[in-house]
Design an enzyme around this catalytic site. Structure first.
Site, PDB file in Angstrom:
ATOM      1  N   HIS A 180      15.861  -1.460 -15.802  1.00 38.79           N
ATOM      2  CA  HIS A 180      16.933  -1.282 -14.825  1.00 38.79           C
ATOM      3  C   HIS A 180      17.718  -0.532 -15.102  1.00 38.79           C
ATOM      4  CE1 HIS A 180      20.217  -2.688 -12.517  1.00 38.79           C
ATOM      5  NE2 HIS A 180      19.072  -2.766 -11.493  1.00 38.79           N
TER       6      HIS A 180
ATOM      7  N   CYS B 122       3.564   5.926  -9.460  1.00 39.57           N
ATOM      8  CA  CYS B 122       4.823   5.645  -9.294  1.00 39.57           C
ATOM      9  C   CYS B 122       5.448   5.260 -10.138  1.00 39.57           C
ATOM     10  CB  CYS B 122       4.776   4.762  -8.136  1.00 39.57           C
ATOM     11  SG  CYS B 122       4.525   3.527  -7.968  1.00 39.57           S
TER      12      CYS B 122
HETATM   13  C1  PEP Z   1       5.484   1.164 -12.645  1.00 38.71           C
HETATM   14  O1  PEP Z   1       4.880  -0.526 -12.992  1.00 38.71           O
HETATM   15  O2  PEP Z   1       4.684   1.434 -12.968  1.00 38.71           O
HETATM   16  C2  PEP Z   1       6.479   0.595 -11.593  1.00 38.71           C
HETATM   17  C3  PEP Z   1       6.430   1.266 -10.917  1.00 38.71           C
HETATM   18  O3  PEP Z   1       6.640  -0.312 -11.533  1.00 38.71           O
HETATM   19  P1  PEP Z   1       7.438  -1.140 -12.082  1.00 38.71           P
HETATM   20  O4  PEP Z   1       8.490  -0.235 -12.919  1.00 38.71           O
HETATM   21  O5  PEP Z   1       8.883  -1.974 -10.530  1.00 38.71           O
HETATM   22  O6  PEP Z   1       7.361  -2.217 -12.842  1.00 38.71           O
END
Ligand code: PEP
Ligand code: MG
Length: 772
Positions: A408, A716
């Protein structure tokens, strides 16, 4: 031309205890800085400011402004002409009648000051140009100061003379040389009770020539003018800030001093009495008190300060002025002395958000301590949570004990453009409240003290992109906090490849089930709509893919109403993402209703992305619920995240369910689940590797399937912000890449180059074939 936006308020005169640094344009650097000093409890003589608004009104209401600015058109290298212009401009100001209302305001503040002090006070009337004291556009010293002014009429006259000094030759010359528009530079005048200093001088909270962590104090007898102007050799004291010991002192022979003539009250230069010439000016106690005040100011501003001080007959210390040390950078850079090697590393971790920042450490043990973090502080905590975002926004840098590059703290810091170091293991123990440290978000280091910042912070390095290469692969951006939308859009991204809603939801502070229990479903939906709309609006009509809720249960538990969240042995592998929404369908439906509301508002650019799937049946079930709620699969962009090896391996079975427009690789989770490395566990962070051949093989094969089936692919996860991996994704044939805000430009350039290379390779091959 550099534009200096002028903040105008109607007030022509203000007490300095009522202003702060946000009033820079109103009261100038000097005024704002004195206001800040009063706020942190330092002793400042009673003062008020005749604001920049007063000056503007003066030149406008007297009708002299056009003539004044026309007069200033001059070749500044022609000294004679420049002098003429100075005289003409000053004459205009000095002969114009001050508007009655401004006059009365100044007189009533002066009268009040006299009443409070019980006598008709002597004041110093000082110019404070509205860009004065900015580190790289210092106007300091170019305008005049008038001392020992007493009586209403004399104060009015001095104010006008300060205004006129905005047109001193060297001030005009400086502005032209530095591209400041004359009409946009403004002036405020500070009227401050004179301190009848018995001794006075200057103080630097860092050695300005070496950058060492020493306070340097210079002091002499009488008013401070002698030290400031350099007309006497003052006593020189060097204090080690760590040990608070005086490590060097030179007691000078002080020949003259500036005092107020007891009869005329003019400032006069007189010989120092023989018995005081060789006498040490400051006592140890006074020195330590000054050091303490200097540290308060440096902590407050987060950068070393250059301070003027005075001590009156009764022994009371006054802070007269404080501004950043403007020379420290240049000289420290060129210094090879061991003293400049002050880069003592206190703790190390992972550089999670680029840039450097210096400030005062504030340890946050729990959420109730949020207000401890003030603008410019270094926030240090075990791990940030969404309800800490308000404090994160105020912090100059963020340091956490726990976490990896996708935790986070890392994600939010990058979006805020705030330098961050995560996974330091023990910052909350090693660092202490009140310490001054420098955080290097690139190298992952926290240094003791304030060290020189050579790099622009991430904040300043994210600038609006005017020219950008056009790439066949779309370059998008990730957003977690809607407030970052403008900054994200300024990167010129082709859309948002991931908008995480859980940061919005967790930021509400109240658990969704509580909204439901209270019958406030509509309120909850509106909160979601509000957050998503902020982003969809800024990017419209570019696509914004919004991911449905994906937060582990432990993050929900601390919310009001979150007591019933299950305690899971491993939340990362637990009740999160689509598996949560498929059991807590009530909440899933609220999210879907928020989407419907957005579509109704015309935000057709919003797409829906489902997280954490491991089996096609999950997608099938989600699709069914979406259809029930009335999501139109024909007109809505629908996608899933590929975050589990399972989804990557059997992506074709997901596609077979129907309705899938896109998939997006969540490499943060895909890496942790492929390698069995907890992404937030700093103890195994060194094994976390998105370049692992198994991770790349999963991505490559899934892209091949999607290309064959006409489904768009994107990435992403953090891997999409790494140029070396981005090259590979382009090679595999990915449709778009969604990067962190600070990485968009680099990623775009990398993609452009890689695409060119691929084309060149094909052309070369064709040429070889035709030649062969
Ligand atoms: C990921 O897991 O790469 C992602 C983009 O989601 P998060 O980081 O929110 O788990
Ligand atoms: Mg994920």
């Amino acid at each position: 031309m550099v534009e200096l936006g002028i903040k105008m308020t109607d007030q022509t005169v203000v007490w300095l205890q009522d202003v702060d640094s946000s009033d820079l344009r109103l009261v100038g650097g000097k005024g704002a800085s004195l206001g800040e000093m009063i706020k942190v409890g330092l002793p400042v003589p009673p003062s008020f400011a005749v604001t920049a608004t007063a000056f503007r009104r003066f030149i406008e209401e007297t009708g002299i402004s056009d003539e004044l600015f026309a007069t200033l058109e001059v070749d500044v290298d022609d000294t004679k002409k420049l002098k003429k212009v100075e005289n003409a401009a000053k004459k205009l100001i000095l002969t114009a009648e001050m508007p009655e209302e401004i006059k009365e305001a100044i007189l009533s503040y002066y009268d009040e000051m006299c009443r409070n002090e019980g006598e008709e006070v002597y004041v110093a009337v000082r110019s404070s140009a509205t860009a004065e004291d900015l580190p790289d556009a210092s106007f300091a010293g170019q305008q005049d100061t008038f001392l020992n002014i007493r009586g209403g009429e004399a104060v009015l006259d001095a104010v006008k003379r300060c205004w006129a000094s905005l047109y001193n030759s060297r001030a005009i010359f400086y502005r032209v040389e530095h591209d400041f528009d004359h009409s946009s530079v403004n002036i405020s005048v500070i009227v401050q009770k004179m301190v009848d200093s018995k001794k006075a001088g200057v103080m630097f909270t860092r050695d300005p020539s070496t950058g060492a962590m020493n306070t340097i104090i210079e002091g002499s007898w009488g008013l401070g003018e002698a030290v400031v102007s350099g007309s006497v050799s003052p006593d020189h004291y060097v204090i080690d800030r760590r040990s608070k010991k005086i490590i060097n002192e030179i007691i000078a022979t002080k020949e003259t001093m500036h005092i107020r003539d007891p009869v005329t009250r003019e400032t006069v230069v007189v010989p120092v009495p023989d018995d005081m010439k060789e006498e040490r000016v400051l006592t140890d106690e006074e020195i330590l008190k000054l050091v303490e005040y200097g540290e308060i100011l440096e902590n407050h501003y987060g950068i070393p300060q250059d301070i003027e001080w005075g001590i009156d007959e009764s022994g009371k210390i006054y802070m007269l002025q404080s501004r950043p040390i403007t020379t420290i950078k240049m000289e420290a850079e060129s210094s090879d002395s061991p003293e400049s090697a002050i880069e003592e590393v206190l703790v190390s971790g992972l550089g999670a958000s680029p840039g450097m920042a210096t400030g005062c450490v504030k340890i946050l043990r729990d959420i109730s301590e949020l207000s401890k973090v003030k603008e410019g502080d270094i926030m240090v905590t075990t791990m940030t949570t969404p309800d800490m975002v308000p404090a994160m926004k105020r912090a100059a840098a963020i340091v956490t004990d726990e976490g990896g590059l996708t935790c986070h703290a890392a994600i939010v810091s990058r979006e805020l453009g705030t330098p961050a170091v995560v996974g330091t293991k023990n910052s909350t123990e090693v660092l202490k409240d009140g310490m001054i440290v420098t955080v290097d978000g690139d190298k992952g280091k926290i240094y003791k003290g304030s060290i020189i910042m050579e790099k622009p912070s991430a904040e300043t390095s994210v600038t609006a992109v005017n020219w950008k290469p056009i790439t066949a692969t779309e370059i998008k951006v990730n957003i977690s906090i809607p407030e970052a939308a403008e900054k994200a859009a300024a990167t010129g991204a082709d859309g948002v490849g991931l908008l995480r809603v859980e940061h919005m939801i967790l930021g509400l502070g109240k658990h969704p089930s509580l909204y439901i229990a209270e019958g406030k479903e509509e309120e909850y939906i509106d909160e979601l709509v509000k957050g998503i709309k902020m982003v969809a609006d800024v990017f419209y009509p570019k696509p914004v893919w919004v991911r449905t809720l994906d937060a582990p249960t432990d993050e929900f538990r601390s919310m009001e109403g979150g007591e019933n969240e299950p305690i899971e042995p491993n939340p990362m592998l637990g009740w999160r993402g689509i598996r949560r929404d498929l059991t807590d369908t009530e909440h899933f439906k609220l999210q879907l209703r928020a989407f419907k509301k957005l579509f109704k508002l015309g935000f057709k650019n919003v797409g829906i992305m489902l997280p954490m799937l491991q089996h096609p049946s999950e997608y099938a079930r989600a699709k069914q619920i979406m259809l029930e709620v009335g999501i139109d699969f024909e007109t809505t962009m629908i996608g899933i995240m590929i975050e589990t090896p399972a989804a990557a391996l059997i992506i074709e079975d997901f596609i077979d369910v129907g309705g899938l427009d896109f998939v997006s690789f969540g490499t943060n989770d895909l890496t942790q689940y492929t390698l069995a490395i907890d992404r937030n566990n700093e103890h195994v962070a060194s094994l976390y590797n998105e370049r692992h051949p198994a991770v790349l093989k999963l991505i490559k094969s899934a892209i091949e399937v999607c290309r064959r089936r006409g489904v768009m692919t994107s990435v992403c996860g953090q891997a999409g912000s790494r140029p070396e991996l981005v090259k590979k994704f382009v090679e595999y044939g990915i449709s778009s890449i969604s990067a962190n805000i600070d990485a968009v430009e680099d990623v775009r350039n990398t993609v452009a180059r890689e695409e060119e290379l691929l084309i060149v390779e094909v052309v070369r091959k064709l040429k070889l074939n035709s030649e062969g």
